[in-house]
Design a protein around this motif. Structure first.
Motif, mmCIF file in Angstrom:
data_model
loop_
_atom_site.group_PDB
_atom_site.id
_atom_site.type_symbol
_atom_site.label_atom_id
_atom_site.label_comp_id
_atom_site.label_asym_id
_atom_site.label_seq_id
_atom_site.Cartn_x
_atom_site.Cartn_y
_atom_site.Cartn_z
ATOM 1 N N GLU A 63 2.183 1.780 -3.389
ATOM 2 C CA GLU A 63 1.097 2.073 -4.330
ATOM 3 C C GLU A 63 0.588 3.517 -4.192
ATOM 4 O O GLU A 63 0.020 4.092 -5.124
ATOM 5 N N PHE A 64 0.820 4.102 -3.009
ATOM 6 C CA PHE A 64 0.222 5.405 -2.671
ATOM 7 C C PHE A 64 0.399 6.484 -3.761
ATOM 8 O O PHE A 64 -0.582 7.111 -4.179
ATOM 9 N N ASP A 83 0.833 -1.218 0.000
ATOM 10 C CA ASP A 83 0.000 0.000 0.000
ATOM 11 C C ASP A 83 0.861 1.260 0.000
ATOM 12 O O ASP A 83 0.522 2.254 -0.652
ATOM 13 N N LEU A 97 -1.884 5.923 -6.648
ATOM 14 C CA LEU A 97 -3.288 6.210 -6.358
ATOM 15 C C LEU A 97 -3.553 7.705 -6.507
ATOM 16 O O LEU A 97 -4.607 8.110 -6.995
ATOM 17 N N LEU A 98 -2.552 8.500 -6.100
ATOM 18 C CA LEU A 98 -2.699 9.952 -6.264
ATOM 19 C C LEU A 98 -2.757 10.327 -7.738
ATOM 20 O O LEU A 98 -3.396 11.291 -8.126
#
Lengths: 254, 390
Positions: free
Chosen positions: A110-111, A107, A114-115
């Motif tokens: 991945e952050f 996660d 995602l943004l």
């Protein structure tokens, strides 16, 4: 790619208000960096390394002069534009890793994607690739609290690299690590620099890191004292040579 | 989606503190729904009972009739026109004649109202068919409260004295043929019900009435010459105002609970923003705008309300449903309150009321989460990354 100018700093001055007056952290800095450099800002504490890195990262704006990053004059960017520049083009690596403790390794990495609102398939592929680069695919579901300092910093590198930025800014990335982990981390970054052509800019006073740098910019009291390119460091150089390099520099100092 | 995921992970990660806050918030939500449901249930029950026993689909009043002024009764009566008589025959109107009287029971003298109502009416649930008896000269029925107050039972004779249309006193014994039980005290306390024609004879007010009760599904014209129509909304106005004031009173209780929970959330938010400056700086460094970070923290605080609603669903839903099915029994002393109140209060939870409670909790939680989060707007990313207090 190799000769593309990525950072252009001209007569940069940065002052911070202190009481009734100002403290000048950076004065008359003029520097240029081209794509693919593996460079470091070195100097003692308070010499302005982190301040300069923050200005390049568009986290702060200059008091005088200009900082142009990837064609963007940072002082003219709005908050939103600065955020977009960092989101798409600049990766950050911090001394204290700054991982989100409630997220898994996967996660965390991945952050940034995602943004960027990337699609799920593309995100998964990119995250697993980034974890492969740093050798942590098997720890994808671990939490930061379950990792060692070196592993945390490797996650931090993967997080910075996952979006394939043109520029990575690393602020004292090895300061919290032991010698073995420091070398491992720097070697990882060096390899990514070589393989992906990403520009790395460090703020460090760690001799171990200096041994790997293509270019060393020494700051002293907010000014550029030296801007040198050690000849013995090149792509083919072995890790042991880099270590020896750092050792030789320490000896020379003594 | 990212913000929601992060908010919930952070919330769950905070452990006991989150659940304690959510528990108090859920309690405030359940109490809000319960109190409002209880008062709405009471209101509905009272409205239905009052319509069934007293006001039907509204009343046509004689212009001089004032239900709060007994002295108005002397002149508040008028003859029934042919149109009204036709509607009475069609069971669309039930005429009532009201006069003041004095009852003598057990050596006591008590002021009462004599109310005459047609024995054949079907509009009100009053047991008027009991007037159709030849065994007694003046049959009457009274309510349970009146019977208890005067110590009367079916078959008892009661001396009543009244004044006829000329102001001349007359007195006769009436016989209690039935005692009815109703939740509506205003048709019970201090009232003796007689057959309309009998009371008209006693008072000399032949073919006259004080008011006309309309059928609930009445098709009567709203305009009846010489009469003023009072709809149920007018007749129930006082009761609804009482319910409204009780709602305001009860809102203090759940308002306090809500305030405690909101204070905890506000405190958590302030602490979060203070302790998580480095994290805020990291978000900014990774490319989040300040408004996105504010949104994230607001969502995180606001997510307490979602957890609270889920928690309320776990224990509140079965509890409230059980109460709605079984009601809340009232003590006998509740009869003395003088308001329409059943033996049990059955809460009624309307969708609108539940949605209002949900909105109250969600909006207030989001608001108190947003207020401290606004401070992030003034936070420099560089200072935040260093974890410095500004």
């Amino acid at each position: 790619m190799e000769n593309k100018q990525i950072i252009d700093i001209n007569n940069l001055v940065k002052r911070f208000p202190i009481g009734d007056g100002y403290f000048t952290a950076l004065q008359g800095i003029t520097l240029r960096f081209v794509a693919g450099e593996f460079a470091g800002l070195v100097g003692p504490s308070g010499s302005g390394k982190t301040t300069l890195l923050n200005l390049i990262g568009s986290l702060d704006s200059p008091s005088e002069g200009s900082v142009v990053v990837l064609g963007h004059e940072v002082s003219r960017l709005s908050h939103r534009e600065s955020a977009a520049l960092r989101n798409y083009h600049i990766g950050f690596i911090f001394q204290t890793y700054n991982l989100l403790p409630v997220f898994s390794v996967y996660d965390n990495v991945e952050f940034p994607l995602l943004l960027q609102k990337r699609d799920a398939v593309g995100r998964r592929k990119a995250v697993m690739e980034a974890l492969d680069w740093v050798g942590l695919s098997h720890k994808a579901q671990s939490r930061p609290a379950q990792l060692s300092g070196g592993e945390c910093q490797r996650v931090s590198i993967a997080r910075a690299m996952v979006k394939r930025p043109e520029l990575v800014l690393a602020d004292e990335p090895s300061a919290n690590l032991d010698a073995k982990n420091s070398h491992h981390i720097i070697q990882t970054m060096k390899r990514l620099n070589r393989e992906l052509g990403t520009t790395f800019l460090f703020a460090t006073h760690d001799e171990k890191v200096m041994g790997y740098l293509d270019r060393i910019i020494s700051l002293d009291d907010g000014r550029v004292a030296r801007d040198e390119r050690p000849l013995c460091v090149n792509e083919a150089q072995s890790d042991s040579t880099a270590e020896e390099n750092g050792h030789a520099r320490r000896q020379a100092r003594i | 989606m990212l913000a929601v995921k992060l908010a919930f992970k952070n919330l769950i990660g905070a452990g006991l503190r989150t659940w304690l806050t959510a528990a108090v918030l859920s309690f405030a939500f359940v109490v809000t729904v319960f109190y409002n449901g209880l008062l709405d249930g009471w209101n509905l029950q009272a409205r239905n009972d009052t319509q069934a026993w007293e006001i039907g689909g509204g009343q046509f009043w004689h212009p001089q009739y004032d239900r709060f002024d007994p002295f108005s009764l002397q002149d508040a009566h008028a003859g029934l026109s042919l149109e009204v008589q036709r509607l009475v025959e069609q069971k669309k109107l039930a005429p009532l004649l009201i006069t003041q009287a004095t009852a003598y029971s057990g050596g006591r003298m008590i002021n009462v109202l004599l109310k005459g109502i047609d024995a054949d009416q079907r509009i009100l649930r009053l047991p008027t068919s009991c007037f159709k008896t030849d065994s007694v000269e003046i049959p009457a029925f009274i309510g349970r409260r009146m019977a208890a107050a005067m110590g009367l039972k079916p078959g008892d004779a009661l001396l009543v004295r009244w004044r006829d249309q000329h102001g001349v006193f007359d007195a006769r014994e009436v016989t209690i043929v039935q005692i009815f039980t109703a939740n509506v005290p205003s048709i019970d306390n201090g009232q003796i019900w007689l057959a309309l024609d009998r009371l008209q004879d006693m008072t000399g007010l032949h073919n006259q009435a004080t008011l006309l009760v309309a059928a609930t599904d009445h098709q009567t014209p709203i305009e009846l010459s010489g009469w003023i129509f009072r709809p149920p909304s007018f007749l129930l106005k006082e009761f609804e105002e009482i319910i409204r004031s009780k709602k305001v009173g009860s809102s203090i209780i759940y308002g306090l609970l809500l305030a405690i929970a909101l204070l905890a959330i506000f405190d958590t938010q302030v602490l979060s923003i203070f302790r998580r400056r480095r994290e805020i700086g990291t978000y900014m460094a990774m490319g989040m705008t300040r408004s996105q970070v504010i949104g994230l923290f607001t969502l995180e605080g606001g997510a307490h309300s979602i957890l609270a609603l889920l928690l309320a669903l776990v224990y509140g839903f079965p509890l409230l449903r059980w109460l709605a099915l079984h009601g809340i029994g009232l003590p006998e002393v509740a009869d003395a309150v003088g308001m329409t109140m059943g033996e049990k209060l059955i809460p009624v939870y309307s969708a609108g009321m539940v949605l209002f409670a949900v909105a109250l909790v969600v909006v207030s939680t989001t608001l108190v989460s947003y207020l401290p989060a606004r401070r992030i707007a003034g936070l420099k990313p560089t200072e935040a990354l260093r974890g410095k207090v500004q």
